[in-house]
Design an enzyme around this catalytic site. Structure first.
Site, PDB file in Angstrom:
ATOM      1  N   LYS A  17      -8.120 -11.985 -11.180  1.00 35.83           N
ATOM      2  CA  LYS A  17      -9.085 -11.154 -11.511  1.00 35.83           C
ATOM      3  C   LYS A  17      -8.370  -9.678 -11.673  1.00 35.83           C
ATOM      4  O   LYS A  17      -8.760  -8.912 -12.658  1.00 35.83           O
ATOM      5  CB  LYS A  17      -9.980 -10.866 -10.108  1.00 35.83           C
ATOM      6  CG  LYS A  17     -10.964  -9.779 -10.235  1.00 35.83           C
ATOM      7  CD  LYS A  17     -11.350  -9.433  -8.838  1.00 35.83           C
ATOM      8  CE  LYS A  17     -10.543  -8.587  -8.206  1.00 35.83           C
ATOM      9  NZ  LYS A  17     -10.942  -7.591  -7.033  1.00 35.83           N
ATOM     10  N   CYS A  48     -28.761  -7.255  -5.569  1.00 34.37           N
ATOM     11  CA  CYS A  48     -28.420  -8.558  -5.140  1.00 34.37           C
ATOM     12  C   CYS A  48     -27.461  -8.475  -4.204  1.00 34.37           C
ATOM     13  O   CYS A  48     -26.320  -8.769  -4.181  1.00 34.37           O
ATOM     14  CB  CYS A  48     -27.905  -9.323  -6.355  1.00 34.37           C
ATOM     15  SG  CYS A  48     -27.940 -11.291  -6.075  1.00 34.37           S
ATOM     16  N   CYS A  70     -35.036  -8.909  -3.435  1.00 34.42           N
ATOM     17  CA  CYS A  70     -35.443  -9.729  -4.551  1.00 34.42           C
ATOM     18  C   CYS A  70     -37.153  -8.954  -5.112  1.00 34.42           C
ATOM     19  O   CYS A  70     -37.337  -9.162  -6.070  1.00 34.42           O
ATOM     20  CB  CYS A  70     -35.935 -11.234  -3.949  1.00 34.42           C
ATOM     21  SG  CYS A  70     -34.417 -12.173  -3.336  1.00 34.42           S
ATOM     22  N   CYS A  77     -36.308  -6.841  -7.839  1.00 34.40           N
ATOM     23  CA  CYS A  77     -35.318  -7.392  -8.808  1.00 34.40           C
ATOM     24  C   CYS A  77     -36.474  -7.868  -9.922  1.00 34.40           C
ATOM     25  O   CYS A  77     -37.264  -8.321  -9.549  1.00 34.40           O
ATOM     26  CB  CYS A  77     -34.712  -8.437  -8.296  1.00 34.40           C
ATOM     27  SG  CYS A  77     -33.504  -9.136  -9.736  1.00 34.40           S
ATOM     28  N   CYS A 106     -35.488 -16.285 -11.250  1.00 32.33           N
ATOM     29  CA  CYS A 106     -34.201 -16.547 -10.333  1.00 32.33           C
ATOM     30  C   CYS A 106     -34.509 -17.729  -9.665  1.00 32.33           C
ATOM     31  O   CYS A 106     -35.372 -17.594  -8.838  1.00 32.33           O
ATOM     32  CB  CYS A 106     -33.685 -15.097  -9.634  1.00 32.33           C
ATOM     33  SG  CYS A 106     -32.190 -15.679  -8.591  1.00 32.33           S
TER      34      CYS A 106
END
Length: 427
Positions: A280, A350, A357, A360, A366
């Site tokens: 990463k 998130c 939620c 969102c 989702c």
């Protein structure tokens, strides 16, 4: 005299017969030549008559030569026989079937190509076989469709809309904001790498504060090597695993000074060789320091959100598996943007625990929307753990939160015998 004439005719027929056999077994002779030989052989069908006339002529000549002695006649016959024997081949003598029998057998034999040219001839013209190949253009290749999530473009568009304000911690305190813009190029690249090493298991706010102290101290390869471990630990504290990161910074700085002249490697393979640098960090360093897209930088936010949105064929267990799964289908032009989008989205909406939620825009598409995050199970014996003789019952009232009530179960009374009851009274 008659026997001598028959013997001579026999050798004459044998001579023509040998020529016919030689013509038929010749390897280099074409069909036309063979047929010409056969025609010549057919013309000799009347060969017995000329032979007979030849015999009569010889008889007449011998009659005319009657006055001569028999010795001269025998000498002439021997001379003729010697001349014929010289023309005769060295093969075994043939049967005395006569010229008429030979020509009759030849006339009855059919004229076929198999008789004319032997099959074993090396000069026989072979029949050309036409080779036909399949047309590659006619065969259509099997199309394998690349897998991709069904609504990922719509979901990505909503995430861009929610991240349009750019007010997440990563936007102001990420690795792109932690290096000294006025420092030399190789120093800036080194500071990017150091900020990425410190950000592991650490919030951006803590990383930014540690980088600010390091830059004031002098965040260069030479200064890191000249600083003792205790002082370096105080500068980066309280980043996560700060003691290990002190060792990693020292080892990495020593390798960079020895092998790369104080600069950082310009490849992922070279970066992951450094102590404390994983895939990463390597991909993010390539994008920020060298402006090269080598892969997707997947941290805990990208790993979590990708699994929640089901952007993977199957759930993954670690960020490295998530990186490989995303790179299989996500267009390459989005690799550098996806980390910045999902990290800020994970910091604001998130969340790891109790995601927002209801705020969102992807709550209707989702698969994980409005699902409570699993809480850690308390250890046995702790005050929060339920006792084995009790149970929980949840009651929900309109307009009130969920309440947990503990219902105690009273143990059943054990029967006592009369004798035991009497003894207790006496005592």
């Amino acid at each position: 005299m008659h026997y001598t004439l028959g013997h001579e005719l026999h050798h004459s027929c044998h001579h023509y017969r040998y020529q016919l056999h030689l013509c038929a077994s010749c390897f280099d002779m074409s069909k036309c030549q063979i047929r010409a030989r056969v025609t010549r052989r057919a013309n000799l069908t009347a060969g017995c008559t000329p032979t007979a006339s030849l015999g009569s002529k010889l008889t007449n000549s011998r009659r005319d030569e009657a006055p001569h002695s028999s010795v001269a006649v025998k000498a002439k016959e021997e001379e003729e026989e010697a001349r014929i024997s010289e023309q005769r081949p060295s093969s075994a003598p043939l049967s005395t079937g006569g010229c008429h029998e030979l020509l009759q057998h030849t006339a009855l034999q059919p004229k076929t190509e198999s008789n004319a040219v032997p099959l074993s001839s090396p000069h026989r013209r072979r029949r050309q076989v036409k080779l036909e190949y399949d047309n590659d253009d006619a065969v259509l290749p099997v199309k394998t469709e690349r897998w991709e999530p069904p609504e990922w473009r719509k979901q990505l568009g909503f995430i861009r809309e929610m991240r349009s304000s750019r007010d997440a911690p990563v936007d102001s305190m990420g690795a792109e904001k932690c290096y000294d813009t006025e420092a030399p190029a190789h120093v800036r690249r080194f500071q990017v790498l150091v900020s990425l090493m410190l950000s592991s298991q650490t919030k951006d706010q803590v990383t930014a504060a540690a980088m600010q102290k390091l830059r004031a101290h002098g965040c260069t390869v030479e200064n890191i090597l000249a600083t003792d471990d205790e002082t370096l630990g105080k500068l980066i504290y309280p980043v996560g695993f700060w003691r290990n990161k002190v060792k990693f910074l020292k080892l990495t700085s020593a390798m960079l000074q020895k092998e790369f002249g104080g600069d950082i490697p310009d490849s992922v393979e070279g970066l992951v060789r450094l102590s404390g640098v994983g895939p990463k960090m390597a991909h993010l360093a390539m994008g920020i320091a060298w402006n090269q897209v080598s892969g997707i930088g997947v941290d805990t936010h990208v790993h979590r959100i990708s699994n929640r949105l089901e952007w993977l064929k199957k759930p993954t267990k670690n960020p490295e598996e998530t990186r490989k799964a995303l790179e299989e289908w996500l267009p390459r032009e989005l690799w550098s943007e996806i980390n910045w989008l999902l990290v800020g989205f994970g910091q604001q909406v998130c969340l790891p625990i109790n995601p927002l939620c209801s705020m969102c825009l992807n709550q209707h598409s989702c698969p994980s929307a409005h699902k409570t995050s699993p809480t850690k199970r308390p250890k046995a014996g702790s005050p929060r753990s339920p006792s084995p003789t009790s149970s929980f019952k949840a009651k929900t009232e309109p307009g009130s939160a969920v309440k947990d009530e503990r219902i105690k179960e009273e143990p059943l009374p054990t029967p006592v015998s009369p004798t035991t009851h009497r003894r207790k009274k006496t005592h």
